[in-house]
Design a protein around this motif. Structure first.
Motif, PDB file in Angstrom:
ATOM      1  N   LEU A 185       2.421  -4.494  -3.499  1.00  0.00           N
ATOM      2  CA  LEU A 185       3.220  -5.628  -3.879  1.00  0.00           C
ATOM      3  C   LEU A 185       4.386  -5.735  -4.937  1.00  0.00           C
ATOM      4  CD1 LEU A 185       3.033  -8.688  -3.670  1.00  0.00           C
ATOM      5  CD2 LEU A 185       1.342  -8.855  -5.474  1.00  0.00           C
ATOM      6  N   LYS A 186       4.155  -4.834  -5.961  1.00  0.00           N
ATOM      7  CA  LYS A 186       5.207  -4.379  -6.920  1.00  0.00           C
ATOM      8  C   LYS A 186       6.187  -3.958  -6.115  1.00  0.00           C
ATOM      9  CE  LYS A 186       5.885  -2.310 -11.458  1.00  0.00           C
ATOM     10  NZ  LYS A 186       6.392  -3.245 -11.883  1.00  0.00           N
ATOM     11  N   THR A 187       6.262  -2.948  -5.407  1.00  0.00           N
ATOM     12  CA  THR A 187       7.350  -2.183  -4.810  1.00  0.00           C
ATOM     13  C   THR A 187       8.098  -3.021  -3.788  1.00  0.00           C
ATOM     14  OG1 THR A 187       6.044  -0.268  -4.892  1.00  0.00           O
ATOM     15  CG2 THR A 187       7.860  -0.294  -3.292  1.00  0.00           C
ATOM     16  N   VAL A 188       7.264  -3.917  -3.149  1.00  0.00           N
ATOM     17  CA  VAL A 188       7.908  -4.957  -2.111  1.00  0.00           C
ATOM     18  C   VAL A 188       8.953  -6.081  -2.799  1.00  0.00           C
ATOM     19  CG1 VAL A 188       7.473  -6.480  -0.415  1.00  0.00           C
ATOM     20  CG2 VAL A 188       6.224  -4.274  -0.307  1.00  0.00           C
ATOM     21  N   VAL A 189       8.524  -6.448  -3.902  1.00  0.00           N
ATOM     22  CA  VAL A 189       8.761  -7.908  -4.346  1.00  0.00           C
ATOM     23  C   VAL A 189       9.751  -7.695  -5.386  1.00  0.00           C
ATOM     24  CG1 VAL A 189       6.887  -9.222  -3.592  1.00  0.00           C
ATOM     25  CG2 VAL A 189       6.881  -8.473  -5.871  1.00  0.00           C
TER      26      VAL A 189
END
Length: 398
Positions: A165-169
């Motif tokens: 999630l951190k990587t995507v957003v």
């Protein structure tokens, strides 16, 4: 992006409302959306009318560049051929006018649309083309310098969901481009993520389901046409919609149940082409996702890209069906058959109406060929029959 909206000068002669054109084939409602007048600013500062035609966004011949093409509505000669620029030169005025400073012509040019819908459709296309140009430039110029530390995605596992999630957003545009590239190169990314979704749903692990919702929403907001093609394909779309049921900020709505139980595909006439059927189902599901599930969160750029996908699907469906002579003959055969029930006939008429309406996605020359074929099959006889119906809604459709 490069294009901007501005209100127009009230003295602008281009604002004169174009009169409705009722062609001899009676299909004004279908071609009218893309009907435009072309204007050129002369040396005296006045707008010269260059003619009336129909506009499309298409690839310029012997080039990989997209452009605006306007074909004269009478003789189909080219009134305008403009290569879409990445520069901030376009203006949208009063919902029906798109103007720009054209370097090739060394003057201001403008398209005055008869319908606001057509203007919005072309405007979205211009913005989409410019966006892709800017992303491409960022890709070429900044990927390696900005994203040298992001070499691969975290492994797709229940324990790594927060990291995914951190990587995507998080990160800027260049980081998002790198994430998009990595997702597209990982053939198993989505199948693994959907496996985790099904496991989390079986275990009723709401915390994981909320994270997966945010990951899928974040991936959609990356606004990649290639990703859209993957996640909205037949294999993944239902699970993707399932993931989007678990919005932590909204009540749980069972979108999958609605699509499976309440949305029944009325097949007025048998469609055998699997590509056509797939595109019809995909178009409805993407529209549902756009208008219902994520209507509150989609930005203009993502919305424009999803709309482009829907328009593209419509063009594919109409293009494939119009070339299927057996399909056209079956449709008109059933409409003319005395034994066809009133209910079936009504469904067939609505189908024919939608088929003609969707044909506005085609290029003008292809539209003319289609209407010629429909006339040859006897569409006027069908219209005359429908106009005599006691069903007022059916008469309106006619």
């Amino acid at each position: 992006m490069g294009a901007q909206e501005k209100s127009s000068n009230s003295n602008n002669p281009m604002q004169e409302k174009m009169s409705s054109h009722h062609g001899i084939l009676g299909y004004s409602e279908l071609v009218v959306l893309m009907r435009v007048k072309v204007y050129r600013l002369n040396d005296d500062g006045k707008w010269d009318d260059q003619g009336t035609g129909h506009v499309t966004v298409d690839y310029i011949e012997r080039s990989e560049d997209l452009g605006l093409l306007v074909a004269d509505e009478e003789d189909h000669e080219t009134l305008l051929l403009h290569r879409i620029s990445a520069e901030d030169i376009y203006r949208k005025q009063e919902d029906t006018i798109i103007s720009w400073r054209d370097q090739e012509y060394s003057t201001e040019l403008a398209l005055s649309f008869q319908e606001t819908t057509g203007c919005s459709y072309i405007w979205d296309h211009i913005c989409s083309v410019q966006r892709n140009m800017h992303f491409s430039n960022l890709n070429n110029e900044t990927f390696h310098s900005v994203n040298s530390d992001l070499r691969e995605l975290p492994p797709v596992d229940l324990s790594t969901l927060p990291l995914i999630l951190k990587t995507v957003v998080e990160g800027g545009i260049a980081d998002q481009l790198r994430v998009t590239e990595l997702i597209l190169h990982d053939q198993d990314f989505f199948s693994k993520l959907m496996d985790l979704f099904r496991i989390s749903e079986d275990l009723e692990n709401i915390e994981n389901l909320h994270i997966i919702f945010k990951i899928v929403r974040g991936i959609i907001m990356l606004n990649s046409t290639q990703i859209f093609e993957k996640i909205f394909g037949d294999e993944l779309i239902i699970d993707i919609i399932g993931c989007l049921e678990y919005d932590p900020d909204a009540p749980h709505v069972r979108h999958r149940n609605f699509l499976k139980e309440h949305v029944v595909f009325k097949e007025a006439i048998s469609i055998k082409d699997p590509i056509v059927l797939s595109k019809i189902h995909q178009t409805y599901r993407v529209g549902y996702l756009k208008d219902v599930i994520l209507s509150r969160v989609l930005d203009d750029a993502t919305l424009a890209n999803l709309n482009s996908m829907i328009h593209s699907n419509n063009a594919v469906v109409v293009s494939l069906l119009k070339d299927d002579s057996t399909f056209i003959q079956d449709l008109f055969g059933k409409l003319k058959l005395p034994s066809t029930s009133a209910e079936s006939k009504k469904n067939l008429v609505h189908f024919l109406h939608e088929f003609c309406t969707l044909s506005k996605s085609l290029q003008v020359v292809q539209q003319h060929r289609l209407f010629r074929d429909l006339v040859n099959e006897g569409i006027f006889d069908i219209i005359a029959d429908v106009l005599q119906s006691e069903d007022k809604k059916l008469v309106l459709t006619g």
